[in-house]
Motif scaffolding. Structure first.
Motif, short mmCIF file in Angstrom:
data_model
loop_
_atom_site.label_atom_id
_atom_site.label_comp_id
_atom_site.label_asym_id
_atom_site.label_seq_id
_atom_site.Cartn_x
_atom_site.Cartn_y
_atom_site.Cartn_z
N CYS A 222 51.46 -0.44 45.61
CA CYS A 222 50.17 -1.03 45.80
C CYS A 222 50.13 -1.02 47.27
N ARG A 223 48.72 -1.38 47.71
CA ARG A 223 48.39 -1.45 49.01
C ARG A 223 49.28 -2.61 49.95
N PRO A 224 49.62 -3.73 49.46
CA PRO A 224 50.63 -4.70 50.19
C PRO A 224 51.74 -3.98 50.34
N CYS A 225 52.57 -3.41 49.32
CA CYS A 225 53.83 -2.86 49.72
C CYS A 225 53.98 -1.62 50.39
N SER A 226 52.66 -0.99 50.34
CA SER A 226 52.81 0.39 51.12
C SER A 226 52.41 0.14 52.61
N SER A 227 51.87 -1.06 52.92
CA SER A 227 51.74 -1.52 54.41
C SER A 227 53.02 -2.18 55.09
N ARG A 228 54.03 -2.39 54.38
CA ARG A 228 55.04 -2.92 54.94
C ARG A 228 55.85 -2.18 55.89
N PRO A 229 56.66 -2.54 56.87
CA PRO A 229 57.02 -1.60 57.99
C PRO A 229 58.34 -0.81 57.17
N ALA A 230 58.54 0.25 57.59
CA ALA A 230 59.30 1.10 57.06
C ALA A 230 60.85 0.48 57.34
N GLY A 231 61.52 0.75 56.07
CA GLY A 231 63.00 0.12 56.22
C GLY A 231 63.16 -1.10 55.41
N ARG A 232 62.16 -1.44 54.93
CA ARG A 232 62.19 -3.01 54.31
C ARG A 232 61.92 -2.81 52.55
N GLY A 233 62.46 -1.80 52.25
CA GLY A 233 62.46 -1.57 50.72
C GLY A 233 61.33 -0.96 50.21
N ASN A 234 60.60 -0.34 51.04
CA ASN A 234 59.64 0.55 50.67
C ASN A 234 60.22 2.04 50.49
#
Length: 552
Positions: free
Chosen positions: A511-523
């Motif tokens: 989803c949009r919120p998860c895809s906008s997380r910084p790399a390396g934090r579970g995405n």
């Protein structure tokens, strides 16, 4: 080229009788025509799809003596000189006793319709049976205006087709159901959702699957090994399966230019697969809800059902049949003449067909292919670039749309190199069977093998290969796909965010919120935790090319 005078194609022997079989789906049009062909004992059944040719071949072979019926689809040849031949339209003989032309409204198709037009205009058959939706009658009639007699048989649907008033949820989908989506990703998303409730009983069917895999999937659904079949609109082109229900998971499709709502005739072709006479009882059509991102429109489905019943007229496009030239029509003497000759022909044909109910086909794609080949002919390959060879190359039935354009040019170059005695690497023409990979990897390899078959039937022995070698690679890929499909379905994305589980469209992994997380934090981009692509496997077949006998 001075003074070259193109002519409209004509037949020298006109048909004694033309019978139009007009009506909605499941109205017995094809059955009656095949019975006439069987009674005559000699002729041609031609259809747009290999699967339809196979169905007709199986039905006629079951009721006629051995050796009476043959099959010719471009991919498969069985007794092609038998008294009766079942084939795709492109492979149809141009003369015979009786022609049965199924799905004749394909004459309006912008890409392949010219094959129907050429067969109807120039085919020399004593009798023709033309099977079509009623709306195409006015398009087809001018093409057989020279017939001694014309008969119109109007057919009515043989089984009831009801519209479900309430949407169906994945948990309540019943056996013998077809569920329709319009992209590969959406097919897998829907299948994964349904597989949670009918584990191992859900199949998928779409255009990128090799023909052998498609036939196997259809057989499993027909035999009851699959309760549900999730399919694209490939199912709508006359393929008969024992489905009591058709559910639309979406009602919009990408048509090569834009995403648009289905036209009523497209919805009718699909909806009409429900309740096939002689296979099931009455049929039902409705919508499937509960798959994230997919929102079918019930009113559009109801309109399609009305057309499928014959209660309403469809919006079949009123495209005039298209006429495409043969080499002899062009008046060209050398390959370099072809762009000008094709351009002249198109301008002439538009004038010549103005009052004939036809129109000139757009030959721009052929001109583009010629321009792509001409630079190759200025060097050592020039000796192979005679007019007939170049014409055969530009007409190879290989997709020229990007990114497949490079594949066509690679194969054409290989044929030219072979003709002048230059070496050609076998893997350039026919890639090996992948050594492990996803379903999509094997689909792409199978498509490359089909392209190689197309080339090698026209230009045998390029790189020391035969069309049987290419058929072997396609068969191996098809077997691998069949093994991988159950896992690919079970782990396919089903419209949920891979991180938080929120419902999203199936073409996204997060989803949009998860895809906008910084790399390396579970995405992790929605891939499985082991990092493999969906459908991949650790072991695989060996990717060895067969010997010339087609065996490994």
């Amino acid at each position: 080229m001075d003074g070259a005078a193109p002519e409209l194609p004509r037949r020298t022997v006109r048909p004694e009788s033309v019978v139009f079989h007009l009506g909605p789906t499941n109205s017995g049009k094809t059955y009656e025509s095949l019975q006439a062909l069987a009674a005559t004992g000699s002729g041609v059944y031609a259809a747009p799809l290999r699967q339809l040719a196979h169905e007709a071949y199986a039905k006629l072979s079951a009721q006629l003596p051995a050796g009476t019926v043959g099959l010719s689809t471009g991919e498969e040849e069985i007794d092609p000189f038998a008294p009766i031949v079942c084939c795709t339209v492109e492979k149809a003989p141009m003369r015979g006793e009786l022609l049965v032309l199924d799905e004749s409204h394909w004459v309006a198709d912008p890409d392949r319709g010219h094959h129907w037009a050429r067969l109807l205009l120039t085919g020399e058959f004593r009798e023709m049976h033309l099977i079509s939706a009623a709306e195409a009658y006015l398009l087809l009639k001018p093409l057989v205006a020279d017939a001694a007699s014309v008969e119109v048989v109007n057919h009515k649907r043989l089984s009831r087709l009801d519209v479900l008033h309430a949407p169906v949820k994945p948990t309540t989908v019943r056996p013998q159901t077809l569920v329709v989506a319009f992209s590969r990703k959406n097919v897998y998303a829907v299948a994964a959702e349904l597989d949670q409730h009918r584990t191992g009983k859900v199949g998928v069917l779409y255009g990128a699957l090799p023909p052998a895999t498609r036939r196997e999937v259809i057989e499993k659904f027909t035999d009851g090994d699959f309760d549900v079949l999730v399919t694209t609109d490939v199912i709508g082109h006359g393929i008969n399966v024992p489905a009591t229900t058709v559910l639309f998971a979406e009602t919009s499709k990408f048509d090569g230019v834009e995403v648009r709502p289905l036209r009523s005739w497209e919805a009718a072709q699909i909806a009409g697969r429900a309740g096939r006479y002689g296979l099931t009882g009455h049929g039902s059509v409705g919508v499937l809800t509960g798959v994230g991102g997919l929102k079918p429109v019930p009113a559009l489905v109801a309109k399609g059902a009305a057309v499928a019943r014959g209660d309403e007229m469809s919006d079949l496009p009123k495209r005039a049949p298209r006429l495409r030239p043969e080499l002899a029509d062009l008046g060209a003497f050398e390959a370099v003449d072809l762009p000008e000759a094709l351009t002249r022909w198109m301008a002439w044909a538009r004038r010549a067909t103005r009052d004939t109910g036809m129109t000139a086909d757009d030959v721009t794609p052929l001109i583009l292919r010629v321009h792509a080949l001409l630079p190759l002919l200025r060097g050592p390959l020039g000796a192979a670039g005679d007019l007939e060879t170049v014409w055969r190359l530009v007409n190879l039935a290989i997709d020229y749309n990007p990114p497949r354009r490079i594949r066509w040019l690679t194969l054409a170059r290989a044929a030219l190199r072979q003709a002048v005695g230059l070496p050609v690497a076998a893997e350039t023409v026919l890639p090996d069977v992948p050594r492990g990979g996803s379903v999509e990897d094997y689909e792409q390899a199978a498509a490359a093998a089909r392209d190689a078959q197309t080339l090698l039937r026209q230009f045998p022995d390029v790189a020391g290969l035969s069309s049987e070698d290419a058929a072997w690679v396609e068969e191996e890929c098809a077997e691998s796909i069949s093994e991988l499909l159950p896992d690919a379905i079970s782990i396919g994305r089903s419209g949920k965010c891979a991180e938080c589980g929120t419902a999203i469209a199936p073409w996204f992994s997060t989803c949009r919120p998860c895809s906008s997380r910084p790399a390396g934090r579970g995405n992790d981009g929605g891939r499985p935790r082991d990092g493999r692509r969906p459908g991949s496997r650790s072991g695989s077949r060996q990717g060895r090319r067969p010997n010339r006998s087609g065996r490994s």
